[in-house]
Design an enzyme around this catalytic site. Structure first.
Site, mmCIF file in Angstrom:
data_model
loop_
_atom_site.group_PDB
_atom_site.id
_atom_site.type_symbol
_atom_site.label_atom_id
_atom_site.label_comp_id
_atom_site.label_asym_id
_atom_site.label_seq_id
_atom_site.Cartn_x
_atom_site.Cartn_y
_atom_site.Cartn_z
ATOM 1 N N HIS A 119 0.799 -1.231 0.000
ATOM 2 C CA HIS A 119 0.000 0.000 0.000
ATOM 3 C C HIS A 119 0.831 1.280 0.000
ATOM 4 C CE1 HIS A 119 -3.585 -2.311 0.378
ATOM 5 N NE2 HIS A 119 -3.295 -2.780 1.571
ATOM 6 N N ASP A 161 -3.185 -10.575 -2.487
ATOM 7 C CA ASP A 161 -3.745 -10.037 -1.253
ATOM 8 C C ASP A 161 -5.169 -9.564 -1.562
ATOM 9 O OD1 ASP A 161 -2.566 -8.725 1.557
ATOM 10 O OD2 ASP A 161 -4.238 -7.586 0.700
ATOM 11 N N HIS A 163 -6.618 -6.961 -0.707
ATOM 12 C CA HIS A 163 -6.664 -5.514 -0.959
ATOM 13 C C HIS A 163 -5.849 -5.166 -2.211
ATOM 14 C CE1 HIS A 163 -7.086 -6.041 3.491
ATOM 15 N NE2 HIS A 163 -8.090 -5.193 3.296
ATOM 16 N N ASP A 250 -5.334 -12.825 3.258
ATOM 17 C CA ASP A 250 -6.581 -12.223 3.751
ATOM 18 C C ASP A 250 -7.760 -12.366 2.786
ATOM 19 O OD1 ASP A 250 -5.235 -10.485 2.069
ATOM 20 O OD2 ASP A 250 -5.173 -8.805 3.493
HETATM 21 ZN ZN ZN Z 1 -4.482 -7.122 2.579
#
Ligand code: ZN
Length: 348
Positions: A119, A161, A163, A250
Site C-alpha cells: 500500500h 492479497d 486488498h 486475507d
Molecule cells: Zn491485505
C-alpha cells in the site's frame, strides 16, 4: 527448491495497542515451516535501493517516527522503536530472495516479513488511499527495481492479497518493464478504494497494469475462473523473467477483515501454477503481505513450502462455491476486464 528469508527483527515492529497486524502473524508462519524449510537472514544494508523507490524525505520522516517510538502515523499504521530496522530488513528479505533465485541457488523464495508493503507509494500514502494500510516501505517494489538493475528486463508482480496494491500500481504505472496484476475485493467495498478495471497504466506502461476487482463473497470457483481466463494468459504472454508475488492470505474465508470466500484450494492452485512456470522464469519470490488469521497463515505457508518442494499435499478444506448472483457479477467483471485488456493482450 524454495528457501525462506526471515529475521526475528520482524517481531520488534510492535503495535502500541491491540492491532490485527502484530508479531504473532510472523510467528505463526515460522512455526509452521521451520521444520521443513531452509531459513536464511535478509540483506542488511538496503538504503541505496530503498531510496531508488521512496522519497528521501519520506524515509527520513519514518526514521524520525521510530525515534519517537510507539506512534500512529495515520489511522491504521503504527511505528514502534523497532519498526525502522524491521522495515529495512523486510525490504532486505525480498532483495535476498531475488539474489537467491537469480544466482540459481534456489528457484523460489518466501520472504516472511512484516511490516507489509504493497500500500505504500513513493511518499507514503498512495493514490487516493486514506492511510498506508499497515505498510512502511514497499518491499516488493524495491525487489522489482533491484532485479531490473541486475539485468532482468521483465518482472511480473502478481498480487493476491485481498486488498488492491495501490502503492505498487502507483510506482510502476508508467513502466512497461513491470507487469502488475492484482485480484482484489471490489474497491467500493473495502480499503484502499482503488484498483478499478480501467486503470491500465499510462504512457509506455499502458496495458501493463491489470486490475480484477471482485465482489464480496467471491469464492474459489469464480476466483479460479478469473485466474484462468485473464491472469495466466496475460502473464504467459508477457514472458516474465522473474515473478514476485504479493502474498496476502486475507482473501481466505476465515479472514476477519475482508469478505472474499476463498479456501486454501485457490492458494494451492496459484502455488502449483507458479511452480510449473519455473524453468520458463528464473524464479518466483513470494513476499508476505496481509493475512490476519493465524491458522490460515500457518496452514497456507506450509502449503506453499510443500507445493514448491514438489511434495504431494492434501488441502484439508473443500473448494468453495460462489452463489449464482455473485457468480453472474464475477462473469460480467471478467468480461469487462477482457474487453479492456484485449487492446494489449491476446485474450479469448
Ligand atoms: Zn491485505
Amino acid at each position: 527448491m524454495i528457501g525462506v528469508i526471515y529475521d526475528d527483527a520482524y517481531l520488534e515492529h510492535r503495535p502500541p495497542r491491540n492491532h490485527v497486524e502484530n508479531p504473532g502473524r510472523a510467528m505463526a508462519v515460522i512455526k509452521s515451516i521451520s521444520d521443513v524449510a531452509v531459513i536464511e537472514r535478509p540483506i542488511n544494508d538496503v538504503d541505496y535501493w530503498l531510496l531508488k523507490v521512496h522519497d528521501r524525505d519520506y524515509v527520513r520522516w519514518i526514521d524520525e517516527n521510530c525515534e519517537m517510538g510507539d506512534v500512529f502515523i495515520d489511522a491504521d499504521t503504527y511505528v514502534s522503536p523497532g519498526t525502522c530496522r524491521a522495515a529495512r530488513l523486510a525490504v532486505g528479505a525480498v532483495l535476498s530472495g531475488v539474489d537467491k533465485v537469480l544466482s540459481g541457488e534456489w528457484n523460489a523464495a518466501y520472504a516472511v516479513v512484516r511490516p507489509p508493503g504493497h500500500h505504500v507509494g513513493r511518499v507514503g500514502k498512495a493514490l487516493m488511499a486514506p492511510t498506508q494500510g499497515f505498510c512502511i516501505f514497499n518491499n516488493v517494489v524495491v525487489g522489482a527495481v533491484y532485479a531490473l538493475e541486475r539485468g532482468i528486463s521483465r518482472v511480473a508482480i502478481l498480487d493476491i492479497d485481498v486488498h488492491h496494491g495501490n502503492g505498487t500500481q502507483e510506482i510502476f504505472y508508467r513502466d512497461p518493464r513491470v507487469l502488475y496484476v492484482s485480484l482484489h475485493q471490489d474497491p467500493l467495498t473495502i480499503y484502499p478504494g482503488t484498483g478499478f478495471i480501467d486503470d491500465v497504466g499510462e504512457g509506455e506502461g499502458e496495458g501493463f497494469n491489470v486490475n480484477i476487482p471482485l465482489p464480496p463473497f467471491t469464492a474459489d470457483d469464480a476466483y479460479m475462473r478469473a485466474l484462468g481466463n485473464v491472469v495466466w494468459p496475460i502473464i504467459d504472454e508477457f514472458k516474465p523473467q522473474l515473478i514476485l508475488v504479493s502474498l496476502g492470505f486475507d482473501a481466505h474465508m476465515l479472514d476477519s477483515i475482508a469478505n472474499l470466500r476463498l479456501s486454501l484450494n485457490t492458494y494451492a492452485h496459484v502455488f502449483r501454477r507458479l511452480r510449473d512456470m519455473i524453468g520458463k522464469v528464473r524464479g518466483v519470490v513470494f513476499a508476505l503481505e496481509g493475512g490476519y488469521n493465524s491458522d490460515v497463515l500457518s496452514r497456507g505457508s506450509r502449503l506453499l513450502i510443500d507445493i514448491m518442494s514438489n511434495r504431494d499435499v492434501e488441502v484439508n478444506e473443500g473448494v468453495t462455491q460462489t452463489e449464482p448472483r455473485v457468480m453472474a457479477r464475477v462473469n460480467s467483471i471478467i468480461k469487462d476486464v477482457i474487453n479492456v485488456h484485449r487492446n494489449y493482450w491476446h485474450l479469448a
